[in-house]
Write a protein that holds these residues in place. Structure first.
Motif, PDB file in Angstrom:
ATOM      1  N   VAL A  63      35.652  49.742  35.333  1.00  0.00           N
ATOM      2  CA  VAL A  63      36.480  48.551  35.533  1.00  0.00           C
ATOM      3  C   VAL A  63      36.676  47.858  34.193  1.00  0.00           C
ATOM      4  O   VAL A  63      35.707  47.660  33.455  1.00  0.00           O
ATOM      5  N   PRO A  64      37.899  47.529  33.807  1.00  0.00           N
ATOM      6  CA  PRO A  64      38.122  46.866  32.526  1.00  0.00           C
ATOM      7  C   PRO A  64      37.611  45.428  32.546  1.00  0.00           C
ATOM      8  O   PRO A  64      38.213  44.538  33.170  1.00  0.00           O
ATOM      9  N   LEU A  65      36.487  45.253  31.919  1.00  0.00           N
ATOM     10  CA  LEU A  65      35.884  43.919  31.832  1.00  0.00           C
ATOM     11  C   LEU A  65      35.731  43.535  30.366  1.00  0.00           C
ATOM     12  O   LEU A  65      35.526  44.401  29.504  1.00  0.00           O
ATOM     13  N   TRP A  66      35.812  42.263  30.073  1.00  0.00           N
ATOM     14  CA  TRP A  66      35.579  41.747  28.721  1.00  0.00           C
ATOM     15  C   TRP A  66      34.602  40.596  28.865  1.00  0.00           C
ATOM     16  O   TRP A  66      34.901  39.620  29.536  1.00  0.00           O
ATOM     17  N   GLU A  67      33.439  40.798  28.305  1.00  0.00           N
ATOM     18  CA  GLU A  67      32.357  39.824  28.437  1.00  0.00           C
ATOM     19  C   GLU A  67      32.118  39.492  29.907  1.00  0.00           C
ATOM     20  O   GLU A  67      31.965  38.331  30.290  1.00  0.00           O
ATOM     21  N   GLY A  68      32.133  40.544  30.722  1.00  0.00           N
ATOM     22  CA  GLY A  68      31.806  40.397  32.129  1.00  0.00           C
ATOM     23  C   GLY A  68      32.922  39.878  33.005  1.00  0.00           C
ATOM     24  O   GLY A  68      32.765  39.753  34.220  1.00  0.00           O
ATOM     25  N   GLN A  69      34.075  39.591  32.405  1.00  0.00           N
ATOM     26  CA  GLN A  69      35.196  39.051  33.174  1.00  0.00           C
ATOM     27  C   GLN A  69      36.361  40.046  33.191  1.00  0.00           C
ATOM     28  O   GLN A  69      36.538  40.806  32.225  1.00  0.00           O
ATOM     29  N   PRO A  70      37.137  40.060  34.262  1.00  0.00           N
ATOM     30  CA  PRO A  70      38.302  40.949  34.291  1.00  0.00           C
ATOM     31  C   PRO A  70      39.291  40.588  33.178  1.00  0.00           C
ATOM     32  O   PRO A  70      39.572  39.411  32.963  1.00  0.00           O
ATOM     33  N   CYS A  71      39.792  41.601  32.469  1.00  0.00           N
ATOM     34  CA  CYS A  71      40.706  41.335  31.352  1.00  0.00           C
ATOM     35  C   CYS A  71      42.073  41.937  31.653  1.00  0.00           C
ATOM     36  O   CYS A  71      42.615  42.706  30.875  1.00  0.00           O
ATOM     37  N   PHE A  72      42.595  41.622  32.816  1.00  0.00           N
ATOM     38  CA  PHE A  72      43.919  42.118  33.187  1.00  0.00           C
ATOM     39  C   PHE A  72      44.534  41.139  34.181  1.00  0.00           C
ATOM     40  O   PHE A  72      43.813  40.377  34.839  1.00  0.00           O
ATOM     41  N   VAL A  82      44.708  53.553  50.381  1.00  0.00           N
ATOM     42  CA  VAL A  82      43.790  53.537  49.239  1.00  0.00           C
ATOM     43  C   VAL A  82      42.656  52.552  49.519  1.00  0.00           C
ATOM     44  O   VAL A  82      42.906  51.368  49.788  1.00  0.00           O
ATOM     45  N   PHE A  83      41.434  53.066  49.454  1.00  0.00           N
ATOM     46  CA  PHE A  83      40.242  52.222  49.639  1.00  0.00           C
ATOM     47  C   PHE A  83      39.385  52.296  48.376  1.00  0.00           C
ATOM     48  O   PHE A  83      39.238  53.368  47.787  1.00  0.00           O
ATOM     49  N   LEU A  84      38.843  51.170  47.981  1.00  0.00           N
ATOM     50  CA  LEU A  84      37.959  51.120  46.823  1.00  0.00           C
ATOM     51  C   LEU A  84      36.508  51.018  47.308  1.00  0.00           C
ATOM     52  O   LEU A  84      36.187  50.193  48.175  1.00  0.00           O
ATOM     53  N   ASP A  85      35.681  51.872  46.737  1.00  0.00           N
ATOM     54  CA  ASP A  85      34.243  51.856  47.047  1.00  0.00           C
ATOM     55  C   ASP A  85      33.964  51.925  48.546  1.00  0.00           C
ATOM     56  O   ASP A  85      33.115  51.202  49.073  1.00  0.00           O
ATOM     57  N   ILE A 108      35.296  43.368  41.846  1.00  0.00           N
ATOM     58  CA  ILE A 108      34.636  42.781  40.669  1.00  0.00           C
ATOM     59  C   ILE A 108      33.833  41.548  41.083  1.00  0.00           C
ATOM     60  O   ILE A 108      32.705  41.338  40.636  1.00  0.00           O
ATOM     61  N   ASP A 109      34.421  40.753  41.971  1.00  0.00           N
ATOM     62  CA  ASP A 109      33.695  39.581  42.481  1.00  0.00           C
ATOM     63  C   ASP A 109      32.387  39.991  43.156  1.00  0.00           C
ATOM     64  O   ASP A 109      31.410  39.231  43.157  1.00  0.00           O
ATOM     65  N   ALA A 110      32.394  41.191  43.722  1.00  0.00           N
ATOM     66  CA  ALA A 110      31.179  41.683  44.401  1.00  0.00           C
ATOM     67  C   ALA A 110      30.202  42.321  43.420  1.00  0.00           C
ATOM     68  O   ALA A 110      29.178  42.868  43.827  1.00  0.00           O
ATOM     69  N   GLY A 111      30.561  42.310  42.135  1.00  0.00           N
ATOM     70  CA  GLY A 111      29.635  42.818  41.120  1.00  0.00           C
ATOM     71  C   GLY A 111      29.907  44.229  40.644  1.00  0.00           C
ATOM     72  O   GLY A 111      29.132  44.775  39.848  1.00  0.00           O
TER      73      GLY A 111
END
Lengths: 262, 157
Positions: free
Chosen positions: B18-27, B48-51, B121-124
């Motif tokens: 997952v594209p993260l920058w300092e732990g935050q989404p960067c998109f 489409v299902f994620l995880d 991402i919110d779920a970690g």
């Protein structure tokens, strides 16, 4: 200028003209005939354009030209006839309210004025190679009305500022979904255009391109595509960038008053 | 080119980072690109299902189930042409062949999964698995209908 209107809101005289037009051209076996034009999209001529990638899509220009050619064929028989658009969200809401199918009654009713409704389906022509499995008539198998697109789905697609992005999303997210939703012949590219509802479905797609053009002050296809010929239709992309030179606009409703001149 | 082709759901073998920058989404937008989608058969929906590797056609289409969007494939349907009619040529037959591409050339399809990805991402989640479930509205046997060549996660910032 002619106005294409919602299939859910046709006046009785407009619906009568549409049915008369389809009935008439179904009886023709020449280049104005329904079978002739249905065969351009599907079997046996397979001429339609759908997206292969994000950069070379002729999906919207090709189908705009295609609708124009059928509409001209209709107008050779019934001059006031125009193609209506299938307003998916309105049909969805009306169907849920009244427990109907979701296909506009103009196209769903099996009979009209004591005759077979020419918009409810179509016979198919025999093919020269007589392939096994070729059906004799169109069929439909619509899904639950609640699965039709809602206004928010359309808004999301219209908001896309890039034409290629917009075109691909309109094709895949809305156009493909509704083809599959009608089911039967409509979910097969080679058979779909033989079903009259195909033409109302694609008129809605064309309307959304027209709305996008106004919303974004942009005609869409890249100039490098403008000289491209649209196969089987004797037109180029440039010919169909605007609807007004083709003699039509989209309207929710129209009212006219004749005036006396001095 | 190798391609995935199966009746069963597709599942990524390796998760996408997952594209993260300092732990935050960067998109601001995230798309899944399905390259080389085969559309020569019946029409279908690819959910489409994620995880959620256990997703199937009965799984609710909700963020909580990992649902992120769908591809809707408008299938060509049966071939009613003569022998070779539906065989896709690899390119023009000579330099003066100006015909448009064969109608059965494989397609690109894009699903915007921004909301679904942000939810994960919110779920970690720091990486995501993708499951694609082919289905139609009729519970018919779809055969090996889900076929594509490459899956890419593309984000925009």
């Amino acid at each position: 200028m002619r106005y294409r209107k919602s299939a859910e809101k046709l006046r009785p005289d407009q619906l009568k003209a549409l049915r008369k037009g389809f009935k008439e051209i179904k009886g023709l076996r020449d280049r104005n005939g329904f079978w002739h034009w249905a065969a351009v999209h599907g079997a046996p001529r397979d001429g339609c354009e759908h997206s292969f990638n994000q950069f070379d899509s002729l999906f919207l220009p090709w189908h705009r030209a295609y609708l124009y050619r059928l509409e001209i064929a209709l107008q050779t028989k019934v001059p006031q006839c125009t193609l209506p658009w299938w307003d998916w969200p309105t049909s969805r809401a009306l169907a849920i309210e009244s427990n109907a199918s979701g296909i506009p009654p103009a196209f769903a009713d099996l009979e009209a004025d004591g005759e077979v409704n020419p918009l409810a389906g179509s016979d198919l022509p025999p093919l020269p190679n007589d392939p096994p499995g070729w059906p004799k008539a169109t069929e439909r198998r619509p899904g639950p009305a609640a699965s039709l697109p809602v206004k928010e789905d359309i808004k999301k697609v219209l908001e896309r500022p890039d034409f290629n992005d917009f075109s691909l999303r309109l094709e895949v997210d809305l156009h493909n979904l509704v083809h599959r939703w009608v089911g039967g012949s409509m979910k097969s590219q080679v058979l779909a255009s033989y079903d009259p509802i195909f033409w109302a479905h694609h008129t809605m797609v064309d309307r959304l391109w027209s709305l996008w053009q106004v919303l974004h002050s942009n005609r869409g296809p890249r100039p490098v595509q403008w000289r491209t010929a649209l196969r089987g239709l004797d037109m180029t992309v440039e010919d169909v960038l605007d609807t007004q030179p083709l003699g039509y606009q989209y309207a929710a409703s129209t009212a006219h008053r004749e005036v006396g001149g001095q | 080119m190798s391609a995935y082709s199966a009746q069963a759901p597709y599942r990524t073998e390796e998760p996408f980072p997952v594209p993260l920058w300092e732990g935050q989404p960067c998109f601001y937008r995230a798309d899944l690109h399905f390259d080389g989608v085969d559309h020569s058969g019946d029409s279908y929906e690819g959910r489409v299902f994620l995880d959620n590797p256990e997703a199937d056609p009965t799984t609710p289409r909700e963020l909580e189930s990992g649902y992120a969007g769908s591809i809707n494939v408008f299938g060509h349907g049966p071939c009613f042409g003569d022998e070779g009619h539906c065989e896709v040529p690899t390119g023009p037959i000579h330099p003066f062949d100006y015909r448009r591409p064969h109608p059965l050339n494989r397609q690109l399809m894009v699903v915007t999964i921004t909301d679904g990805l942000l939810h994960r991402i919110d779920a970690g989640a720091e990486a995501i698995d993708v499951t694609v479930v082919p289905t139609n509205d009729y519970d018919e046997d779809l055969g090996e209908i889900l076929a594509f060549e490459r899956l890419s996660l593309v984000t925009y910032d």
